[in-house]
Design an enzyme around this catalytic site. Structure first.
Site, mmCIF file in Angstrom:
data_model
loop_
_atom_site.group_PDB
_atom_site.id
_atom_site.type_symbol
_atom_site.label_atom_id
_atom_site.label_comp_id
_atom_site.label_asym_id
_atom_site.label_seq_id
_atom_site.Cartn_x
_atom_site.Cartn_y
_atom_site.Cartn_z
ATOM 1 N N ARG A 182 -8.868 -11.332 -29.306
ATOM 2 C CA ARG A 182 -9.496 -10.025 -29.101
ATOM 3 C C ARG A 182 -8.529 -8.891 -29.429
ATOM 4 O O ARG A 182 -8.905 -7.922 -30.085
ATOM 5 C CB ARG A 182 -9.986 -9.892 -27.649
ATOM 6 C CG ARG A 182 -11.242 -10.667 -27.426
ATOM 7 C CD ARG A 182 -11.734 -10.595 -25.982
ATOM 8 N NE ARG A 182 -13.015 -11.280 -25.915
ATOM 9 C CZ ARG A 182 -13.750 -11.414 -24.803
ATOM 10 N NH1 ARG A 182 -13.327 -10.919 -23.660
ATOM 11 N NH2 ARG A 182 -14.901 -12.040 -24.846
ATOM 12 N N TYR A 225 -17.715 -10.143 -33.462
ATOM 13 C CA TYR A 225 -17.053 -11.430 -33.161
ATOM 14 C C TYR A 225 -15.934 -11.300 -32.119
ATOM 15 O O TYR A 225 -15.471 -10.228 -31.845
ATOM 16 C CB TYR A 225 -16.641 -12.199 -34.412
ATOM 17 C CG TYR A 225 -15.593 -11.668 -35.367
ATOM 18 C CD1 TYR A 225 -14.690 -10.671 -35.063
ATOM 19 C CD2 TYR A 225 -15.497 -12.260 -36.635
ATOM 20 C CE1 TYR A 225 -13.735 -10.273 -35.981
ATOM 21 C CE2 TYR A 225 -14.539 -11.857 -37.556
ATOM 22 C CZ TYR A 225 -13.665 -10.859 -37.217
ATOM 23 O OH TYR A 225 -12.720 -10.473 -38.116
ATOM 24 N N GLU A 226 -15.593 -12.441 -31.542
ATOM 25 C CA GLU A 226 -14.674 -12.472 -30.382
ATOM 26 C C GLU A 226 -15.196 -11.613 -29.227
ATOM 27 O O GLU A 226 -14.418 -11.026 -28.473
ATOM 28 C CB GLU A 226 -13.255 -12.023 -30.770
ATOM 29 C CG GLU A 226 -12.607 -12.800 -31.884
ATOM 30 C CD GLU A 226 -12.435 -14.285 -31.580
ATOM 31 O OE1 GLU A 226 -12.488 -14.678 -30.402
ATOM 32 O OE2 GLU A 226 -12.272 -15.055 -32.546
ATOM 33 N N GLY A 227 -16.491 -11.579 -29.093
ATOM 34 C CA GLY A 227 -17.095 -10.787 -28.009
ATOM 35 C C GLY A 227 -17.528 -9.434 -28.516
ATOM 36 O O GLY A 227 -16.687 -8.631 -28.931
#
Lengths: 593, 593
Positions: free
Chosen positions: B299, B436-438
């Site tokens: 992140r 992406y990645e949250g």
């Protein structure tokens, strides 16, 4: 990826923001064009756009128009047939005069149809949009012969139109146009030059293309005062109106673009084989003036494209948010994973998309109503209102189309990034809208220069007075009306502070004024869209009190309130950027960038 | 479309926002990693990224990675050789421990290098990013055997890593993971399932891929507490470390995406031919916990991607604005048409791009410094600061990358819409970063839930106290410092009001809290980035007083002031949306959308 035309919201706006029934009462020519007619027309247009044109949108992205040997451009399979249905339905002539085969509808109805076509398929819609612009220019400045020769064929869809302004060195700055037109002594001209970024400059959907071309005649003054406007048909037209020889204008390539891929963007060579025959429109050296007529119609139309694309992206995002199941609601209101529309942030995103779209639609409808009154009744105040609103409709609606289509992808999560989902197409398509027909900065120049500073900010301040009147009405209303009033009032004050600043600064420091021009445009657009929704809220609350159409009217109230609480507050930052930000915007030495 | 690494700004941030020299003084392991070392490393990394990796960026967009019969994925020509140079230069091991072949650098230096690789080529940079995450997870939770078998090969670039979380029904909601792992009685497992959106899940740049896979063992509890983490190598590894048989994991397709086209996004089938052999990482059912270790590193890394892409877009826009000649300056300061960088609105756009980029870089550098102190010195306050900042670095920097890359296209006008110009690629690439990645909403959930409400807003309020201290320093300073102070103070107060509201509302109305979570994240990110620039301004003014590097330092002051006057005021609208906007965000009945 289906589309449902928002007929109800359109009719609501026509009734309450353009007072369509008042217009039909006041203007004999529009006597038959009241809300009932509007509804019938919109429902017919909805059928065509939902069933025929919308299904071709994603197809056009996958299979864009393509260039072939000999300067031939083939459009996406299905486009030609859809265009046939479009023109056979009489849609191309909707606003144009009956004398030339049109239907003479008010703009306020035509704009709603225009929105539908653009929501359905932005690439497709560009062809009629450009033809409309060409018709408009000929109507205003063309000789009777030019009019009667070209306009009926454009209205019946046999031929289409194109606008040829841009050259490699002349984009926003048309003073740099180099294309030249040499008089042949017989009333015709030979045109030589290269035009780029010509939308539907070449295609296979009609048998001829009426290019309207900016060029210089020999001895013309330098700059924009030496530009003339010519009709240069792709195929020459015989005296009897039949098609003759191919003219010397050829498409040498089309662009590979980020979006609107189905719409061919042509590079056109004029005169490489002896000269393209052209016919002067109006007087020599007045071309830019005429072109601005086309341009103003087209600018309004591009604003409509912005909200049309926003509507399509909103509908697609709502559909996905209803279907996609992921995570339990944070308040524990459901026992397991729920459709994501239950999650507060998804709701916030969808409401943002909805409020921006409805706000821009309301503003565009009000503007169209002003146009109709200005034109049909010669109402100068309404004409001035329309002219003030054009850069807002164009600038604000297209800027928000970026935000809305980006949120549309975001609602889809990872699936939004996959092209087959279709959400990304809207995001790509939207990016051109803040650029063509004048970038947002060009709209802002128009707003700040011609529309605000020229009369010392008087008209702009007058608009604020109208907003204040709505605030007073809201103060008599419901809790929602009070919430809207407070935010509207702050936004209106921010707008007034900016208008005062610009009027005061305009004389001494033009750099400061133009450093703040886009924030001013965004502030004014934000305010006017919010104001229109607030007026809609007042109408909706009356309807609710009368027990009419409760669900729809309650949604109008909620959306107006959302806009007021989430979108109107952005005006404070825009005000600050104008009032305090010019120095830091301009201070960095060129070499430090 | 060339790229020049902003080494000077990076070093400035390291010195003044991460106090790198203090870190090297305090932490024996970093004794050799002071500013001089940093400069040498950054200059080396600049060479590689500018000369080798950046030129492949547009190439990768034109010739994306491609899937071939047999599940083979070929990357863009040139990528394999560039990756070879990357790993041979030791860049993959920059932050990793010397025990496994790494270089043990502080994150603050590594993050700057990471930015360069991402600016140069986002698609390329994803491969090392994912490998870093896999290494991190193994370092934290892997057995000594797993570590020694896999990590050195990943650091030397023989093998790469991938993260396998998402399944068709399980995206943001990992509780829905269905992939299963059956113990074989010999300590290994057989893994069965489908994983989607696996970045570099298959490619030809290394001889093996170490897939880290979330799956459920038989009898595991439902939801996220029943997920375990496995290593599933693409090619099995023999006891002596040599490569053995092909494992039963196969790439059945790759996605057709909006952007980052050179980076293959794989659909992986595990176990279609008898079961993919997997090795448990750590304990059963603790997989999500371990995955979060990878995820937190990733992140932060995605946040760096946001500012890296913004930097690249900024540089390209500046280049175009210097070259493109169009229109005379509004103040008449030049006799004819001028490069568009002379026009106030272009300056405003470029300054917006610059200020957002520098603000996010400063924030990311401060975060990396906090990480280094937290990890190397066990400083809990610094660790808590890092953890608070991760969702801001990820969420805010990626959201602003949309704005900056969109402005990048806008500065190019019509040329920006033509793919060959390259500006549009950044706009397309940027859209994945908020997903992406949250997604941004997931970052905001983390910020509001774990990082704010869990301690009743205490840490969040503490951060405001630090900002206040900077305000006090600014009050002693120049005109610019005063202008920054006023805006910083308003923004900090807006932030405090929101933290108080969230802390008070969190107990009773979670829907309201989560309707405001993204505006809170954007407010906090905006404030912290502006605060970091304000601290930079104080340092720059000291340098100016000492006569050091005047042009650079003056630019830091101007940029900080621009940020304060144009960007910080946005916090007012975000505050209002949180404090007043929950009801209207949530009021519309589902059927009314």
């Amino acid at each position: 990826m289906s589309y449902t035309a928002p007929v109800k919201d359109m009719l609501f706006n026509m009734a309450h923001l353009a007072q369509l029934d008042g217009l039909t009462h006041d203007v004999p020519a529009f006597a038959d064009h009241g809300l009932d007619t509007a509804q019938a027309v919109l429902e017919e247009c909805a059928k065509l756009t939902e069933q025929v044109i919308a299904p071709l949108n994603w197809e056009g992205d996958k299979n864009p128009s393509s260039w072939h040997e000999g300067g031939i451009v083939k459009t996406t399979p299905g486009f030609k047939e859809a265009f046939r249905q479009y023109v056979e339905g009489g849609w191309q002539g909707l606003v144009h005069p009956a004398d030339f085969g049109g239907q003479g509808f008010p703009k306020v109805i035509a704009a709603a149809c225009q929105e539908m076509v653009n929501s359905a398929n932005l690439s497709f819609a560009l062809c009629p949009l450009l033809t409309d612009g060409a018709i408009e220019a000929l109507l205003t400045a063309g000789s009777d012969e030019l009019k009667s020769r070209y306009i009926p064929k454009m209205i019946d869809g046999s031929w289409t139109g194109s606008m040829n302004l841009t050259e490699p060195q002349a984009g926003s700055d048309l003073s740099l146009v180099r294309t030249r037109a040499e008089p042949q002594g017989d009333g015709t001209y030979k045109v030589f030059g290269t035009k780029i970024f010509i939308t539907y400059g070449e295609h296979d959907m009609a048998e001829n293309i009426v290019h309207l071309v900016l060029a210089r005649v020999p001895g013309a003054p330098a700059g924009v005062k030496g530009i003339s406007l010519f009709v240069v048909p792709k195929v020459l037209v015989n005296a009897d109106g039949s098609l003759g020889a191919r003219n010397d204008v050829h498409c040498v390539s089309i662009e590979h673009k980020l979006g609107i891929k189905a719409s061919p963007t042509a590079v056109l060579q004029f005169g490489d084989h002896g000269g393209a025959i052209g016919y002067l429109v109006g007087d020599e050296n007045r071309g830019l003036e005429y072109m601005f007529i086309m341009m103003n119609a087209a600018r309004y139309g591009v604003g409509v494209q912005g909200l049309a694309l926003a509507e399509r992206a909103y509908q697609q995002a709502v559909g996905y948010a209803r279907d996609r199941v992921q995570s339990r609601p944070v308040d524990g209101s459901l026992p397991g994973a729920a459709p994501i529309i239950h999650h507060p942030d998804v709701r916030r995103m969808l409401m943002t998309m909805r409020a921006l779209t409805e706000g821009c639609r309301a503003m565009a409808t009000m503007a169209a109503g002003a146009y109709d009154r200005g034109h049909a009744q010669g109402d100068a105040a309404q004409q001035a209102l329309y002219e003030f609103l054009v850069p807002l409709v164009k600038g604000y609606s297209t800027e928000i189309s970026h935000e809305v289509t980006s949120l549309g992808v975001q609602v889809h999560g990872g699936m939004g990034f996959i092209e087959e989902t279709g959400a990304a197409q809207h995001y790509r398509d939207a990016k051109i809208l803040t650029i063509y027909e004048g970038t947002t900065a060009i709209q802002a120049n128009d707003l700040v220069g011609r529309k605000t500073l020229r009369d010392g900010g008087q008209f702009a301040r007058g608009l604020a007075t109208l907003v204040e009147a709505t605030e007073a009405e809201l103060a008599q209303g419901s809790t929602a009306a009070h919430a809207v009033r407070a935010n509207l009032s702050h936004a209106r004050q921010a707008y007034e502070a900016v208008v005062d600043y610009l009027a005061a600064t305009g004389k001494g420091n033009l750099n400061a004024v133009f450093a703040g021009s886009v924030p001013y445009l965004m502030l004014a657009g934000n305010l006017v869209a919010g104001w229109c929704l607030a007026r809609g809220l007042l109408a909706a609350e009356k309807a609710i009190a009368a027990g009419e159409d409760l669900a729809f009217m309650q949604a109008k109230v909620t959306t107006a309130r959302f806009y007021a609480e989430h979108i109107l507050p952005r005006t404070a930052a825009l005000r600050d950027a104008v009032l305090n930000g010019a120095e830091s915007a301009l201070a960095l030495p060129l070499e430090a960038f």
